[in-house]
Write a protein that holds these residues in place. Sequence first.
Motif, PDB file in Angstrom:
ATOM      1  N   VAL A   1     -10.389   4.987   1.670  1.00 59.86           N
ATOM      2  CA  VAL A   1      -9.504   4.894   2.837  1.00 59.86           C
ATOM      3  C   VAL A   1      -8.051   4.842   2.387  1.00 59.86           C
ATOM      4  CG1 VAL A   1      -8.803   3.392   4.750  1.00 59.86           C
ATOM      5  CG2 VAL A   1     -11.223   3.822   4.330  1.00 59.86           C
ATOM      6  N   GLN A   2      -7.793   4.031   1.341  1.00 62.94           N
ATOM      7  CA  GLN A   2      -6.409   3.914   0.859  1.00 62.94           C
ATOM      8  C   GLN A   2      -5.875   5.269   0.402  1.00 62.94           C
ATOM      9  OE1 GLN A   2      -6.440   0.985  -2.243  1.00 62.94           O
ATOM     10  NE2 GLN A   2      -6.886  -0.694  -0.820  1.00 62.94           N
TER      11      GLN A   2
ATOM     12  N   LEU B   1       1.902   1.010   1.756  1.00 63.05           N
ATOM     13  CA  LEU B   1       1.130   2.240   1.966  1.00 63.05           C
ATOM     14  C   LEU B   1       2.060   3.411   2.319  1.00 63.05           C
ATOM     15  CD1 LEU B   1      -1.789   3.328   2.141  1.00 63.05           C
ATOM     16  CD2 LEU B   1      -1.720   2.863   4.595  1.00 63.05           C
TER      17      LEU B   1
ATOM     18  N   TYR C   1     -17.400   3.669   4.402  1.00 62.79           N
ATOM     19  CA  TYR C   1     -18.486   2.842   3.875  1.00 62.79           C
ATOM     20  C   TYR C   1     -19.807   3.611   3.905  1.00 62.79           C
ATOM     21  CZ  TYR C   1     -21.680  -1.113   3.411  1.00 62.79           C
ATOM     22  OH  TYR C   1     -22.665  -1.946   2.989  1.00 62.79           O
TER      23      TYR C   1
ATOM     24  N   ARG D   1     -18.519  -1.132  -0.652  1.00 62.79           N
ATOM     25  CA  ARG D   1     -17.355  -1.658   0.060  1.00 62.79           C
ATOM     26  C   ARG D   1     -16.048  -1.346  -0.680  1.00 62.79           C
ATOM     27  NH1 ARG D   1     -17.562  -5.611   3.890  1.00 62.79           N
ATOM     28  NH2 ARG D   1     -19.723  -6.063   3.339  1.00 62.79           N
ATOM     29  N   HIS D   2     -16.065  -1.528  -2.012  1.00 57.92           N
ATOM     30  CA  HIS D   2     -14.824  -1.303  -2.783  1.00 57.92           C
ATOM     31  C   HIS D   2     -14.456   0.172  -2.828  1.00 57.92           C
ATOM     32  CE1 HIS D   2     -14.917  -5.460  -3.929  1.00 57.92           C
ATOM     33  NE2 HIS D   2     -16.181  -5.328  -4.354  1.00 57.92           N
TER      34      HIS D   2
ATOM     35  N   LEU E   1      -5.407  -2.844   2.916  1.00 48.51           N
ATOM     36  CA  LEU E   1      -4.442  -1.788   2.573  1.00 48.51           C
ATOM     37  C   LEU E   1      -3.259  -2.385   1.829  1.00 48.51           C
ATOM     38  CD1 LEU E   1      -4.375   0.220   5.918  1.00 48.51           C
ATOM     39  CD2 LEU E   1      -5.637   0.785   3.836  1.00 48.51           C
ATOM     40  N   PRO E   2      -2.702  -1.661   0.896  1.00 46.43           N
ATOM     41  CA  PRO E   2      -1.509  -2.176   0.198  1.00 46.43           C
ATOM     42  C   PRO E   2      -0.332  -2.270   1.162  1.00 46.43           C
ATOM     43  CG  PRO E   2      -1.968   0.097  -0.439  1.00 46.43           C
ATOM     44  CD  PRO E   2      -3.111  -0.347   0.404  1.00 46.43           C
TER      45      PRO E   2
ATOM     46  N   ALA F   1     -15.264   2.287  -0.630  1.00 45.59           N
ATOM     47  CA  ALA F   1     -14.838   2.665   0.713  1.00 45.59           C
ATOM     48  C   ALA F   1     -13.368   2.326   0.911  1.00 45.59           C
ATOM     49  CB  ALA F   1     -15.701   1.940   1.741  1.00 45.59           C
ATOM     50  N   GLU F   2     -12.969   1.141   0.446  1.00 48.41           N
ATOM     51  CA  GLU F   2     -11.558   0.762   0.546  1.00 48.41           C
ATOM     52  C   GLU F   2     -10.687   1.732  -0.227  1.00 48.41           C
ATOM     53  OE1 GLU F   2     -10.862  -3.253  -0.607  1.00 48.41           O
ATOM     54  OE2 GLU F   2     -11.313  -4.016   1.393  1.00 48.41           O
TER      55      GLU F   2
ATOM     56  N   MET G   1     -19.139  -3.118   7.574  1.00 49.36           N
ATOM     57  CA  MET G   1     -17.894  -2.893   6.845  1.00 49.36           C
ATOM     58  C   MET G   1     -16.721  -3.526   7.586  1.00 49.36           C
ATOM     59  SD  MET G   1     -16.392  -1.518   4.231  1.00 49.36           S
ATOM     60  CE  MET G   1     -14.702  -1.141   3.779  1.00 49.36           C
ATOM     61  N   THR G   2     -16.041  -4.418   6.902  1.00 44.83           N
ATOM     62  CA  THR G   2     -14.812  -4.982   7.459  1.00 44.83           C
ATOM     63  C   THR G   2     -13.691  -3.972   7.253  1.00 44.83           C
ATOM     64  OG1 THR G   2     -14.449  -6.031   5.338  1.00 44.83           O
ATOM     65  CG2 THR G   2     -15.464  -7.369   7.056  1.00 44.83           C
TER      66      THR G   2
ATOM     67  N   ALA H   1     -10.762  -1.952   5.858  1.00 47.17           N
ATOM     68  CA  ALA H   1     -10.301  -1.866   4.471  1.00 47.17           C
ATOM     69  C   ALA H   1      -8.967  -2.578   4.313  1.00 47.17           C
ATOM     70  CB  ALA H   1     -10.169  -0.398   4.073  1.00 47.17           C
TER      71      ALA H   1
ATOM     72  N   SER I   1     -12.716   2.892   8.066  1.00 50.08           N
ATOM     73  CA  SER I   1     -13.362   2.060   7.048  1.00 50.08           C
ATOM     74  C   SER I   1     -14.877   2.174   7.143  1.00 50.08           C
ATOM     75  CB  SER I   1     -12.954   0.599   7.212  1.00 50.08           C
ATOM     76  OG  SER I   1     -11.564   0.467   7.152  1.00 50.08           O
TER      77      SER I   1
END
Lengths: 167, 435
Positions: A36-37, B20, A23, A29-30, B16-17, A32-33, B11-12, B14, A19
């Motif tokens: 990663v996803q 996944l 970033y 932040r979004h 995740l769904p 980056a998410e 950054m915290t 991420a 993460s």
Amino acid sequence: MAAEDSFRDYVAARLVGLSRAAYLLTGDRHLAEDLVQQALVQVASRWEKISAGGDPDPYVRRVLYHQHVSWWRWRRLVDRPHADLPETAVADRGRDVDTELTVRQALRRLTPKQRAVLVLRYFEDLTEAQTAEVLGCSVGTVKSNTRDALARLRTTAPELADLREAR
Amino acid sequence: MKELKELAGEMTPARLPDDLWGAGRRLRRRRRLGYAVAAVLVLVLAVTLPEWAAHRRAAIVPADRPGAVPSRVELPHLWQAKVGQWPAGPPGPAALVFFTSKTRYLEGTGVVVGAEGAYRLIYQRIGEGDGLLTPDGRYYVGPGLRLLDLTTGKQRQLSGEPIWGQPLAFSPDGRELLIGVSNDDHVITYGTDNVPDNDPAKPDDLVAVDLRTGAKRYVAVGRFNSYTAAAWSPDGARIAVEGSIGYADNGRRLSVMDARTGAPEWTIDSSARDRELAGRAAWTPDGGLLAMLAFEGCADPCEPERMTDRRWRLELADANTGNIVTRPVPIEGLPDEVVGWRGGDAVLTYSASRTDPEHRTLVALRPDGAVDTLVDTPPGVSNLEVPEDLLRAGSFGRTPPEPSIWAAPAWAYLLVAAPFLVLLWIVRRRRQRRV
């Protein structure tokens, strides 16, 4: 089920590092998410093969960084506005807000590949050869991208002494 | 470096769904499906590309290649490309062209079959007459003297202005085209039989047009109401011409004249309509005789259904006098025109069936009246043309080529691809929303 369990264990262990790298790569932040996803979905789709090869990190890193520099992600990076970080988070940790803002803005002025090189070299502490392997390019390209990225940082953020010295 | 790590520390982890792992499995299934589709596509391309390449090579194969004329042609696909239409490209020199209304235009359309079997369409405006192929098969000469180059797909006007009239015959060297140029007013004149006539006060001209320069040369001026047939002698020195004369087109004139000066050598005027010049190849190859098509049965005026009852024969007349000098050759079916000669046999466009006169074929007529079918066509073909060079020296009986489904215009490809593109777009949107 064993494959799924080992995948979950791996994600739990590496999520923070991935993460943070994401970033730094995206500056958002979004995004980056999102990065990663998508990278982890890719990894999950090939997990048996990846885990059978031993350490998954090199492959996962390759997926993450390739996703980042791909044209699709680049376009989305350009198209989407960059969200500023919440000030509370910054204030709580009591850091130098000006410096972080400067770093973030300076990173945004780099190309995706230059940013990837910087993150791999100075955040993930990889060698030039390892960086070249992750990005699928030559060591010479890594060197030139590093040189160009630092030159641009020198211009846009002269106060980042550490990075300049890191050269 | 310190700044980078500090910045990254903000950054915290991420979010995740929950599914996944499931998303990864679905991606794997889609990827495998993609591989399967790609494999099928590669297989299809591997099968069809050689055929496509053969069509492309057609442009460099000469039309007089032995075996170039197929024994049969097929109707084109509805989406068949026109000559020169991208990305199908030109068909190359023609082995033949036929005319049918069974195309997407639902009107008379020319269909070129290239020497290597490529099918392409030639659009004809509504009511437009059929054109001719040049003797080498390279050009299609459309009404108004529009020259369509079948090796490039480019079309150009031969002379500065269109010359409207009936294209009749090419000179033996292929350099000139005889045209009966109409001088009638655009108001239709009706004769006593209520049939439109050519105005005898405004006779037509016989013009030879140079196909290289477009220059017009008047061969005969004002001798016929209109020209129905013309044939060049094999040495190019004389022209046999036939047409209508007199009030209400009630007379018929056959004349042999000097090809350069138009000076008549002999002329026969007749009111009988049961014999006519056989067509553009009426001269026998030795130049001594002229072929005539004659019939017994209903003469003008005649109901269309009774016209098919006529009993036809081929006769040969002395080219110096016009007198019939040989025994007639009976013809079982319905002849249209003598278009060439092969080994002493007249080659005709011909309908074998009296009940289906629209089924046009190309046949060789033996002296005993038997016919050998050189080119057969499917129902609905109203006319066909084979270049003179092939008629004279080419081979017939080549394996019939199939019109390629890939020889299509770009819009046809887009039409096929559109549903897939829309589907792809929908899937991508759904994926983006889910993530």
